[in-house]
Design an enzyme around this catalytic site. Structure first.
Site, mmCIF file in Angstrom:
data_model
loop_
_atom_site.group_PDB
_atom_site.id
_atom_site.type_symbol
_atom_site.label_atom_id
_atom_site.label_comp_id
_atom_site.label_asym_id
_atom_site.label_seq_id
_atom_site.Cartn_x
_atom_site.Cartn_y
_atom_site.Cartn_z
ATOM 1 N N TYR A 1 0.793 -1.228 0.000
ATOM 2 C CA TYR A 1 0.000 0.000 0.000
ATOM 3 C C TYR A 1 0.830 1.285 0.000
ATOM 4 O O TYR A 1 0.265 2.382 0.042
ATOM 5 C CB TYR A 1 -0.941 0.010 1.216
ATOM 6 C CG TYR A 1 -2.164 -0.877 1.052
ATOM 7 C CD1 TYR A 1 -2.037 -2.263 0.968
ATOM 8 C CD2 TYR A 1 -3.441 -0.338 0.987
ATOM 9 C CE1 TYR A 1 -3.148 -3.070 0.828
ATOM 10 C CE2 TYR A 1 -4.560 -1.136 0.846
ATOM 11 C CZ TYR A 1 -4.406 -2.503 0.768
ATOM 12 O OH TYR A 1 -5.503 -3.309 0.618
ATOM 13 N N GLY B 1 -11.049 -6.869 4.380
ATOM 14 C CA GLY B 1 -11.586 -8.084 5.000
ATOM 15 C C GLY B 1 -10.563 -8.602 6.014
ATOM 16 O O GLY B 1 -9.371 -8.318 5.898
ATOM 17 N N ASP C 1 13.898 -41.054 -20.901
ATOM 18 C CA ASP C 1 13.420 -39.880 -21.649
ATOM 19 C C ASP C 1 13.847 -39.995 -23.117
ATOM 20 O O ASP C 1 14.720 -39.275 -23.579
ATOM 21 C CB ASP C 1 14.028 -38.631 -20.985
ATOM 22 C CG ASP C 1 13.589 -37.323 -21.616
ATOM 23 O OD1 ASP C 1 12.576 -37.307 -22.336
ATOM 24 O OD2 ASP C 1 14.282 -36.309 -21.392
HETATM 25 C C1 SPV Z 1 12.691 -31.746 -20.028
HETATM 26 O O1 SPV Z 1 12.401 -31.229 -18.950
HETATM 27 O O2 SPV Z 1 12.263 -32.832 -20.380
HETATM 28 C C2 SPV Z 1 13.547 -31.026 -20.968
HETATM 29 C C3 SPV Z 1 14.568 -30.102 -20.440
HETATM 30 O O3 SPV Z 1 13.462 -31.279 -22.138
HETATM 31 S S1 SPV Z 1 16.018 -31.028 -20.274
HETATM 32 O O4 SPV Z 1 15.779 -32.165 -19.441
HETATM 33 O O5 SPV Z 1 17.031 -30.139 -19.686
HETATM 34 O O6 SPV Z 1 16.445 -31.443 -21.620
HETATM 35 MG MG MG Z 2 12.399 -33.027 -22.569
#
Ligand code: SPV
Ligand code: MG
Length: 432
Positions: free
Chosen positions: A76, A91, A205
């Protein structure tokens, strides 16, 4: 002389609770109502459905108000310095939790000149709760959610994005709020990481988790959140398949897909050159971007091109050449990635790219160069920062350690102090 009374509204909808506050304020003197600006609404509360001007117009309709102004910070200080209100009305729901810093700051300001804070009991009844639920529901609708990433890019200095891979992590991204730097802060958006989505399923992955399964993750997250989603689309796959992915993501309400310029068996970028990874040709990757842009139906969906040149040791010139080409092919943003501990190569790329392109959003993922702050990144032209895997990496050691302790002690008593209390786990998720 009539006393000056001030109250600030951070809302899209006027309900009974606000009317109570106005009624009380009017009894006390001449009322000025502050409308919290869009940028601060996002940090403090949730994304406004109506913009600042629309909310000002809505508040002006309220009877018996002397003036309506825009309050441009959640604290504020500015307003109090300008108006010197005799009384501020609010509130009483901000006495505990992160919001209490705002209250304490205001009390200190008022004390300096004998101003007064009057707190009105916060109205929680079925009607008010229903309005709140409806607003959340609206924010989670695909059209509205999808468009919000572009709005964020206009409104905030840097879009703070956290990885999510389930309903539960989605709730953390949605609800975590902290009092920090004399204000309140929260995440702006969510990243559905291929690494964490795969890891959560116990898979590597390598684009092994199929799209149906990844859409399922998106749906789990969407069911319990309202914030915009950036989807990790890996390589995007075959061009003929990618166009379908774009359509599906767009329809679901995802705001952006990031695809990386690699082909063949995709490995996680953080392996760098330790494993074999092949970068796509500029021509082929541009065709993929262009094909995606051609099929999307809305203007707000974004296709962001991820450049792997620094990861693969090809240097800044290669990265810049690719960035130019990808933008020309229609990319709505670029992501530049690095696995160096030092942010130097990322910052150098950002400076060089910004020197020739002022507008195209830049996305970064500071996993290895994690000492850099959001402010420093923004100063080099970065628009979106993604904390890509920290929630998954936090959960794994905690779970493993608890599993080991139970095995060692042949009971669960010893681990209890590290756990969420039973009362909390059974109540923390709201029923509809
Ligand atoms: C993921 O989070 O899957 C990415 C980023 O692609 S990395 O793991 O840094 O490639
Ligand atoms: Mg990725």
């Amino acid at each position: 002389m009539s006393r000056t009374v001030y109250t600030c509204f951070c809302t899209d909808v006027i309900h009974e609770g606000h009317l109570n506050i106005i009624r009380k304020a009017r009894e006390l003197g001449d009322v000025t109502v502050g409308v919290l600006c869009d940028r601060e609404m996002i940090r403090y509360n949730r994304f406004p459905i109506k913009n600042t001007e629309e909310r000002v117009a809505m508040v002006k309709e309220l009877p018996g108000i002397k003036d309506v102004i825009v309050q441009d910070t959640i604290m504020y200080g500015g307003v109090v310095a300008k108006l010197h209100p005799d009384i501020v009305v609010h509130g009483d729901n901000w006495r505990n939790g992160p919001m209490s810093v705002i209250r304490e700051d205001l009390l200190a300001l008022l004390e300096q000149y004998g101003g007064q804070l009057v707190e009105v009991p916060y109205t929680v009844n079925e009607g008010v709760q229903k309005i709140d639920r409806k607003t959340r529901e609206k924010l989670s609708m695909p059209e509205l959610r999808r468009a919000r990433l572009r709005r964020l890019l206009e409104l905030v200095p840097i879009v703070k994005t956290i990885e999510v891979h389930s309903g539960l992590t989605g709730l953390i991204a949605e609800k975590t709020l902290v009092a920090v730097d004399g204000g309140i802060d929260q995440f702006d958006a969510m990243w559905i990481s291929s690494l964490c989505d795969s890891t959560d399923k116990g898979k590597p992955d390598i684009e092994l988790v199929d799209m149906t399964s990844r859409y399922r993750t998106i749906n789990d997250v969407m069911e319990v959140t309202t914030k915009p989603i950036i989807f990790d689309g890996d390589t995007g796959g075959l061009i003929e398949h990618f166009v379908y992915t774009v359509r599906s993501l767009e329809r679901m309400g995802v705001s952006a897909v990031i695809i990386e310029d690699k082909v063949g068996l995709k490995r996680n970028s953080l392996f760098g050159t330790e494993v074999e990874q092949t970068q796509d040709t500029i021509e082929h990757f541009c065709q993929k971007i262009a094909a995606g842009k051609r099929v999307q139906l809305s203007d707000d969906f974004m296709i962001i091109a991820r450049i792997e040149s620094l990861i693969l040791g090809k240097g800044q010139e290669d990265a810049l050449m690719r960035a130019r080409a990808y933008v020309k092919a229609g990319a709505d943003g670029i992501m530049i990635h690095s696995r160096a501990k030092d942010p130097e190569e990322i910052l150098s790329f950002c400076d060089a790219f910004r020197a020739e392109d002022k507008d195209t959003p830049i996305v970064v993922v500071p996993t290895s160069y994690n000492a850099i702050t959001e402010k420093e990144l923004a100063a080099h032209g970065v628009n979106i920062v993604i904390y890509a895997n920290q929630l998954t990496r936090a959960a794994f050691p905690a779970m493993e350690s608890v599993a080991k302790e139970i095995l060692k002690h042949h009971r669960a008593k010893e681990v209890d102090e590290h756990l969420l209390p039973i009362k909390k786990i059974i109540t923390m998720i709201d029923e509809i």
